[in-house]
Write a protein that holds these residues in place. Sequence first.
Motif, PDB file in Angstrom:
ATOM      1  N   GLU A 139       2.652  13.125   5.120  1.00  0.00           N
ATOM      2  CA  GLU A 139       2.011  12.380   4.029  1.00  0.00           C
ATOM      3  C   GLU A 139       3.016  11.477   3.311  1.00  0.00           C
ATOM      4  OE1 GLU A 139      -0.724  13.247   0.050  1.00  0.00           O
ATOM      5  OE2 GLU A 139      -0.323  14.828   1.513  1.00  0.00           O
ATOM      6  N   LYS A 140       4.199  11.985   3.082  1.00  0.00           N
ATOM      7  CA  LYS A 140       5.245  11.177   2.447  1.00  0.00           C
ATOM      8  C   LYS A 140       5.591   9.964   3.302  1.00  0.00           C
ATOM      9  CE  LYS A 140       9.966  11.535   0.631  1.00  0.00           C
ATOM     10  NZ  LYS A 140      11.155  12.424   0.451  1.00  0.00           N
ATOM     11  N   LYS A 141       5.675  10.186   4.618  1.00  0.00           N
ATOM     12  CA  LYS A 141       5.994   9.099   5.543  1.00  0.00           C
ATOM     13  C   LYS A 141       4.882   8.063   5.564  1.00  0.00           C
ATOM     14  CE  LYS A 141       8.779   7.554   8.854  1.00  0.00           C
ATOM     15  NZ  LYS A 141      10.179   7.211   8.616  1.00  0.00           N
ATOM     16  N   PHE A 142       3.634   8.525   5.581  1.00  0.00           N
ATOM     17  CA  PHE A 142       2.497   7.602   5.606  1.00  0.00           C
ATOM     18  C   PHE A 142       2.455   6.738   4.344  1.00  0.00           C
ATOM     19  CE2 PHE A 142      -0.014  10.667   8.510  1.00  0.00           C
ATOM     20  CZ  PHE A 142       0.527  10.061   9.637  1.00  0.00           C
ATOM     21  N   LYS A 143       2.665   7.376   3.184  1.00  0.00           N
ATOM     22  CA  LYS A 143       2.635   6.618   1.926  1.00  0.00           C
ATOM     23  C   LYS A 143       3.704   5.534   1.916  1.00  0.00           C
ATOM     24  CE  LYS A 143       0.609  10.153  -1.074  1.00  0.00           C
ATOM     25  NZ  LYS A 143       0.829  11.097  -2.211  1.00  0.00           N
ATOM     26  N   GLU A 144       4.865   5.867   2.443  1.00  0.00           N
ATOM     27  CA  GLU A 144       5.953   4.889   2.512  1.00  0.00           C
ATOM     28  C   GLU A 144       5.553   3.688   3.384  1.00  0.00           C
ATOM     29  OE1 GLU A 144      10.274   4.622   4.727  1.00  0.00           O
ATOM     30  OE2 GLU A 144       9.668   6.551   3.881  1.00  0.00           O
ATOM     31  N   LYS A 145       4.945   3.979   4.536  1.00  0.00           N
ATOM     32  CA  LYS A 145       4.549   2.907   5.451  1.00  0.00           C
ATOM     33  C   LYS A 145       3.396   2.079   4.881  1.00  0.00           C
ATOM     34  CE  LYS A 145       7.688   3.969   8.292  1.00  0.00           C
ATOM     35  NZ  LYS A 145       8.868   3.071   8.369  1.00  0.00           N
ATOM     36  N   ILE A 146       2.434   2.741   4.223  1.00  0.00           N
ATOM     37  CA  ILE A 146       1.311   2.020   3.607  1.00  0.00           C
ATOM     38  C   ILE A 146       1.815   1.096   2.507  1.00  0.00           C
ATOM     39  CG2 ILE A 146      -0.735   2.304   2.163  1.00  0.00           C
ATOM     40  CD1 ILE A 146      -1.264   2.910   5.083  1.00  0.00           C
ATOM     41  N   ASP A 147       2.750   1.580   1.692  1.00  0.00           N
ATOM     42  CA  ASP A 147       3.331   0.736   0.634  1.00  0.00           C
ATOM     43  C   ASP A 147       4.063  -0.464   1.233  1.00  0.00           C
ATOM     44  OD1 ASP A 147       2.365   2.443  -1.282  1.00  0.00           O
ATOM     45  OD2 ASP A 147       4.248   3.514  -1.597  1.00  0.00           O
ATOM     46  N   ASN A 148       4.747  -0.239   2.351  1.00  0.00           N
ATOM     47  CA  ASN A 148       5.462  -1.346   3.006  1.00  0.00           C
ATOM     48  C   ASN A 148       4.486  -2.409   3.503  1.00  0.00           C
ATOM     49  OD1 ASN A 148       7.851  -0.019   2.558  1.00  0.00           O
ATOM     50  ND2 ASN A 148       8.084   0.742   4.644  1.00  0.00           N
ATOM     51  N   ILE A 149       3.380  -1.972   4.098  1.00  0.00           N
ATOM     52  CA  ILE A 149       2.385  -2.931   4.597  1.00  0.00           C
ATOM     53  C   ILE A 149       1.756  -3.689   3.432  1.00  0.00           C
ATOM     54  CG2 ILE A 149       0.159  -3.161   5.774  1.00  0.00           C
ATOM     55  CD1 ILE A 149       0.944  -0.789   7.531  1.00  0.00           C
ATOM     56  N   ALA A 150       1.463  -2.975   2.333  1.00  0.00           N
ATOM     57  CA  ALA A 150       0.877  -3.628   1.156  1.00  0.00           C
ATOM     58  C   ALA A 150       1.834  -4.674   0.591  1.00  0.00           C
ATOM     59  CB  ALA A 150       0.542  -2.582   0.095  1.00  0.00           C
ATOM     60  N   ALA A 151       3.122  -4.362   0.549  1.00  0.00           N
ATOM     61  CA  ALA A 151       4.118  -5.322   0.042  1.00  0.00           C
ATOM     62  C   ALA A 151       4.215  -6.536   0.964  1.00  0.00           C
ATOM     63  CB  ALA A 151       5.478  -4.642  -0.085  1.00  0.00           C
ATOM     64  N   LEU A 152       4.172  -6.300   2.276  1.00  0.00           N
ATOM     65  CA  LEU A 152       4.216  -7.414   3.230  1.00  0.00           C
ATOM     66  C   LEU A 152       2.968  -8.270   3.120  1.00  0.00           C
ATOM     67  CD1 LEU A 152       5.630  -5.457   6.307  1.00  0.00           C
ATOM     68  CD2 LEU A 152       6.792  -7.336   5.129  1.00  0.00           C
ATOM     69  N   LEU A 153       1.823  -7.626   2.890  1.00  0.00           N
ATOM     70  CA  LEU A 153       0.567  -8.369   2.727  1.00  0.00           C
ATOM     71  C   LEU A 153       0.636  -9.291   1.518  1.00  0.00           C
ATOM     72  CD1 LEU A 153      -2.364  -8.772   3.672  1.00  0.00           C
ATOM     73  CD2 LEU A 153      -3.015  -6.843   2.216  1.00  0.00           C
ATOM     74  N   ALA A 154       1.188  -8.778   0.437  1.00  0.00           N
ATOM     75  CA  ALA A 154       1.324  -9.603  -0.771  1.00  0.00           C
ATOM     76  C   ALA A 154       2.293 -10.756  -0.551  1.00  0.00           C
ATOM     77  CB  ALA A 154       1.791  -8.725  -1.934  1.00  0.00           C
ATOM     78  N   SER A 155       3.297 -10.552   0.293  1.00  0.00           N
ATOM     79  CA  SER A 155       4.295 -11.604   0.524  1.00  0.00           C
ATOM     80  C   SER A 155       3.753 -12.777   1.343  1.00  0.00           C
ATOM     81  CB  SER A 155       5.521 -11.016   1.234  1.00  0.00           C
ATOM     82  OG  SER A 155       5.219 -10.645   2.563  1.00  0.00           O
TER      83      SER A 155
END
Length: 293
Positions: free
Chosen positions: A157-173
């Motif tokens: 779960e910790k790993k998934f949250k990290e990856k989801i946050d990374n994708i969200a940040a890339l989406l915003a960029s």
Amino acid sequence: MIMSMTGYGKSVVAFGDKKINVEIKSLNSKSLDLSTRIAPLYREKEMEIRQMVAQQLERGKVDFAIWIEQDAAADATPINVSLVENYYKQLRDLSATIGVEVSKEFIIPTLLHMPDVLTKTEQETLSDEEWSSARQAIDEALKALVDFRKQEGAALEKKFKEKIDNIAALLASLEPYESSRVEKIRQRICAGLEQIPDVEYDKNRLEQELIYYIEKLDISEEKQRLANHLKYFCETMAEDSHGVGKKLGFIAQEMGREINTTGSKSNNAEMQNIVVQMKDELEQIKEQVLNAL
């Protein structure tokens, strides 16, 4: 709450002069794939054991083993003394009949090799008390494995949250590149037209075609759907239920579709680089989601 399909549990319960050992290992699998190694005394309970394991573990490639350790003195095969005496009398009578002396050196080894001297004649049966102890050992091993799965699930779960946050940040960029590329497209088309000598064109028609072309490259819907999928993935992880692994896998597939469509519409080097990074983050999620129960 996410649970991993990877786990290990072991238990040892004493019963009389025996130690009942249970060991269970599990890895990821699409369904429950259970293989068992059961001590002969407990084989009559195999179906009940399988039901206990299936109820607790649901999915995974599971290896189950139950065996008995017993004191050497209790496990030793008893000598059938009365039978040895009978054989000895027969050998002594035979010796007297044929006139051959019975050698004291070889009499004991000879007698021990006679039929049924070292054969156990009693058949051990499983008592209710012993099966109760065996069930206790199985329950404890299953609980240890489930606890192991929960710990592994927390790490997932910790790993998934990290990856989801990374994708969200890339989406915003993507936003600044998306805004600027519309003007770049307009400038490139106009510059191309200006390089053609003596050409006349309808500016209104150009605007219409330009709007149509830009709409085909618009990624607003893909971005919105991807954002919704990211949110839904996190909500699913927080669900207080078993078996969310398959659901997370389906959501990850939908995320992949939106990222791929975004990439196909992104005729911009910087945007393409961001899409590649998003695909890399998603691929790591897909690899790990296979371990989620």
